[in-house]
Each structure stands twice: as structure tokens, then as C-alpha cells.
Design an enzyme around this catalytic site. Structure first.
Site, mmCIF file in Angstrom:
data_model
loop_
_atom_site.group_PDB
_atom_site.id
_atom_site.type_symbol
_atom_site.label_atom_id
_atom_site.label_comp_id
_atom_site.label_asym_id
_atom_site.label_seq_id
_atom_site.Cartn_x
_atom_site.Cartn_y
_atom_site.Cartn_z
ATOM 1 N N GLY A 12 52.130 -64.268 21.646
ATOM 2 C CA GLY A 12 51.782 -65.168 20.538
ATOM 3 C C GLY A 12 50.835 -64.515 19.549
ATOM 4 O O GLY A 12 51.050 -64.563 18.330
ATOM 5 N N ASP A 49 55.620 -50.806 30.593
ATOM 6 C CA ASP A 49 55.155 -51.740 31.618
ATOM 7 C C ASP A 49 53.723 -51.326 31.945
ATOM 8 O O ASP A 49 53.481 -50.192 32.395
ATOM 9 C CB ASP A 49 56.068 -51.604 32.845
ATOM 10 C CG ASP A 49 55.647 -52.542 33.966
ATOM 11 O OD1 ASP A 49 54.579 -53.180 33.857
ATOM 12 O OD2 ASP A 49 56.408 -52.622 34.946
ATOM 13 N N LEU A 50 52.777 -52.223 31.736
ATOM 14 C CA LEU A 50 51.368 -51.863 31.950
ATOM 15 C C LEU A 50 51.090 -51.438 33.386
ATOM 16 O O LEU A 50 50.134 -50.705 33.648
ATOM 17 C CB LEU A 50 50.464 -53.051 31.584
ATOM 18 C CG LEU A 50 50.382 -53.400 30.097
ATOM 19 C CD1 LEU A 50 49.728 -54.763 29.905
ATOM 20 C CD2 LEU A 50 49.608 -52.319 29.344
ATOM 21 N N GLY A 70 47.909 -56.939 25.741
ATOM 22 C CA GLY A 70 48.992 -57.055 26.726
ATOM 23 C C GLY A 70 48.517 -57.618 28.058
ATOM 24 O O GLY A 70 47.327 -57.625 28.370
ATOM 25 N N SER A 73 48.944 -63.929 30.006
ATOM 26 C CA SER A 73 47.919 -64.557 29.171
ATOM 27 C C SER A 73 47.482 -65.956 29.624
ATOM 28 O O SER A 73 46.748 -66.627 28.901
ATOM 29 C CB SER A 73 48.405 -64.619 27.721
ATOM 30 O OG SER A 73 49.514 -65.478 27.652
ATOM 31 N N ASN A 110 37.921 -66.687 26.970
ATOM 32 C CA ASN A 110 36.907 -67.701 27.316
ATOM 33 C C ASN A 110 36.973 -68.055 28.801
ATOM 34 O O ASN A 110 35.998 -68.539 29.359
ATOM 35 C CB ASN A 110 37.099 -68.939 26.433
ATOM 36 C CG ASN A 110 38.332 -69.756 26.756
ATOM 37 O OD1 ASN A 110 38.281 -70.688 27.543
ATOM 38 N ND2 ASN A 110 39.469 -69.427 26.152
ATOM 39 N N TYR A 134 43.287 -65.619 36.464
ATOM 40 C CA TYR A 134 43.389 -65.025 35.115
ATOM 41 C C TYR A 134 41.994 -64.705 34.556
ATOM 42 O O TYR A 134 41.756 -63.603 34.048
ATOM 43 C CB TYR A 134 44.136 -66.026 34.223
ATOM 44 C CG TYR A 134 44.056 -65.772 32.747
ATOM 45 C CD1 TYR A 134 44.686 -64.667 32.177
ATOM 46 C CD2 TYR A 134 43.365 -66.645 31.904
ATOM 47 C CE1 TYR A 134 44.615 -64.446 30.821
ATOM 48 C CE2 TYR A 134 43.298 -66.432 30.539
ATOM 49 C CZ TYR A 134 43.926 -65.326 30.004
ATOM 50 O OH TYR A 134 43.856 -65.105 28.648
ATOM 51 N N LYS A 138 40.087 -61.095 33.490
ATOM 52 C CA LYS A 138 39.428 -60.792 32.216
ATOM 53 C C LYS A 138 38.010 -60.268 32.454
ATOM 54 O O LYS A 138 37.544 -59.360 31.756
ATOM 55 C CB LYS A 138 39.424 -62.023 31.314
ATOM 56 C CG LYS A 138 40.816 -62.430 30.848
ATOM 57 C CD LYS A 138 41.475 -61.313 30.047
ATOM 58 C CE LYS A 138 42.844 -61.652 29.534
ATOM 59 N NZ LYS A 138 43.474 -60.563 28.756
ATOM 60 N N ARG A 172 38.367 -79.867 22.980
ATOM 61 C CA ARG A 172 37.861 -78.601 23.523
ATOM 62 C C ARG A 172 38.095 -77.454 22.539
ATOM 63 O O ARG A 172 37.227 -76.611 22.310
ATOM 64 C CB ARG A 172 38.552 -78.329 24.858
ATOM 65 C CG ARG A 172 38.195 -77.029 25.474
ATOM 66 C CD ARG A 172 38.808 -76.872 26.857
ATOM 67 N NE ARG A 172 38.855 -75.466 27.174
ATOM 68 C CZ ARG A 172 39.893 -74.680 26.958
ATOM 69 N NH1 ARG A 172 41.034 -75.177 26.505
ATOM 70 N NH2 ARG A 172 39.832 -73.403 27.214
#
Ligand code: 15L
Length: 270
Positions: A12, A49-50, A70, A73, A110, A134, A138, A172
Site C-alpha cells: 500500500g 524474497d527478503l 518490505g 505489514s 506504532n 508483528y 518492528k 485512534r
């Protein structure tokens, strides 16, 4: 910056950036697992491909800067997060070091700090408090950023992106919204500002209800133009139509906190 690689080209944010970054750098190379269906002829693309170090090495060869969007997400099964976001992020930083890439802008989230209550205003020096696997990935990426900045001399900026879009879509998001143009401004600070070594910024526009103190970004000249409050009426009306979520409503990370939640809300200490 002569040549810049952007990973996550089909996602996105990547899809929007393909238009917004046009002409900003002499050459922008785009990469993803899949070729974006709307890839233009003048957009150089490397499929990678990571999770594969050799493919990531090919993608980063010869660039001076990387914008790493990448990976997976949102929340996902552990194997997905492990491959795309943990191994993938390591491969990206390590391949960048080997290829002598100068700068990385890492799209953090966040959700690395989602378990702070909404009533608390936090800064980038507050410890991470991830709200999901996830979010943990991060926080891991932010840790890699520090390692590669201080040990190997890369210049790294982590952007804890709130919610990227044309307008905040609920209550939010009024606190965490990031407009596309403001994201471009933050990326450019990360890729171009001469004083960057290792920084964490909140990826947020000018949000009157912000959960975050974004002073470090302002110090580097960030002047957000998007004003969340201009969209407050629509966002609050949309919020009123959402099902009740006491856990998500208490914490900054919203539904990422209530998903799989099986304990009680911790109100003290905050
Ligand atoms: C994120 O990190 C996600 O990538 C995005 O899809 C949204 O869910 C956003 O956070 C959010 O918190 O709204």
C-alpha cells in the site's frame, strides 16, 4: 543520493511512493516478492524474497540508500513474521553493510509501542512495548538499526509509522495519522540530512490528539503539513459505527492489542 532502493514496492505505501518519489532521486530501484501489477516502464524493478540473502544482495547492489518498507505489514503467524520481518530485516541490513550502502530508512510501526495507554504521551526514549508478533518484529528491526549504525557506521532512521493514508479513518487514527506527503518529508530527512546517524521518528502528521512527542523529527526540520483535526468529524462518525473494543480502546495499538488478548488491562503503572 544517486541510486535508491525501495523494498515493498507492491504494498500500500510502496504503491503510493512510486508516484510520490518520481524524480526525487536520479534512480529509484523498486523491489518486492511480486511484480506490482501497475509497474511503469520507467520503474526499474528487482524481484527479491527478503528471506533469501542472495536475492536481497542482488537487490541492494550499487545503491547508496534504502527505504525498507518490505515484509509482512500486519499481525501474522509466527513463521510468516519470522521469515519476512525477522530474517528478512536482518538480510536487508547485513546485505546493505556488505554492499557499503550509506543510509537506510526503516519502516517501523506504532505497533512496536502499541501497549502504552492512549492517555500516556510517549517519546522515542520510552522502552518498546510491542502489541503483536508483528510489533515485536518492528522492535527487532529498530534494534538492528542501532547495531548497524553504531557498529558499522550506517546512517539509519526508523520511522514508527502510525496510519498512512489520505485521511484518518477513526478516532485512534486521528492520533496516529500520517499523510503521504509527510511520509515523503520524513523519508527525505532520513536519506539526505547530513547529521543523521541513528534516529527514531514517529511517522505522524500534525495530529492535535497525538499519542507521541515527535521532537527528534522536528529537530531535523520535519514540518508536517497534514492536519488530522481537519478530518475529525468524518473520523469520529466512522468511529461511532465500530463495534465496542474496551482493550483496543484503552491502548494505543487498538485492535492489535485486543487481538488474541487473554488477560486484564493493566492500568497502573501506565
Ligand atoms: C501498521 O503498522 C500496519 O502496517 C497498517 O496496516 C495499519 O494497521 C497501521 O499499523 C495502524 O495501526 O493503523
Amino acid at each position: 543520493m544517486q541510486r535508491v532502493l525501495v523494498t515493498g514496492a507492491a504494498g500500500g505505501i510502496g504503491s503510493r511512493l512510486r508516484k510520490l518519489l518520481k524524480g526525487v532521486y536520479p534512480e529509484i530501484r523498486w523491489s518486492d516478492l511480486k511484480v506490482p501489477p501497475d509497474l511503469a516502464r520507467d520503474e526499474p524493478f528487482v524481484r527479491a524474497d527478503l528471506a533469501s540473502m542472495s536475492e536481497v544482495e542482488k537487490a541492494v547492489a550499487g545503491v547508496q540508500g534504502i527505504v525498507h518498507l518490505g515484509g509482512h505489514s500486519v499481525e501474522g503467524p509466527w513463521d510468516t513474521i519470522l521469515n519476512a520481518n525477522i530474517a528478512g530485516c536482518y538480510n536487508l541490513f547485513e546485505a546493505a553493510r556488505r554492499a557499503k550502502v550509506e543510509r537506510i530508512v526503516f519502516a517501523s510501526s506504532n505497533h512496536a509501542v502499541g501497549f502504552y495507554p492512549r492517555q500516556r504521551r510517549i517519546g522515542v526514549d520510552d522502552p518498546v512495548r510491542p502489541d503483536s508478533r508483528y510489533g515485536v518484529s518492528k522492535a527487532f528491526g529498530e534494534a538492528l538499526a542501532a547495531l548497524y549504525a553504531y557498529k558499522h557506521g550506517l546512517r539509519v532512521t526508523c520511522l514508527r509509522i502510525g496510519n498512512f493514508g489520505d485521511a484518518p479513518v477513526d478516532k485512534r487514527r486521528l492520533s496516529i495519522w500520517l499523510s503521504p506527503a509527510d511520509l515523503v518529508q520524513l523519508i527525505r530527512i532520513g536519506l539526505e540530512h547530513p547529521d543523521i546517524r541513528h534516529e527514531i521518528f514517529f511517522g505522524a502528521s500534525d495530529n492535535a490528539r497525538s499519542f507521541w512527542d515527535n521532537e527528534p523529527a522536528f529537530r531535523y526540520g520535519y514540518r508536517p503539513q497534514g492536519r488530522a483535526e481537519d478530518h475529525a468529524a468524518e473520523a469520529l462518525a466512522a468511529d461511532a459505527r465500530l463495534p465496542p473494543d474496551p482493550v483496543g480502546g484503552w491502548y494505543q495499538g487498538g485492535p492489535f492489542c485486543s487481538d488474541e488478548f487473554d488477560s486484564g488491562i493493566v492500568k497502573s503503572p501506565t
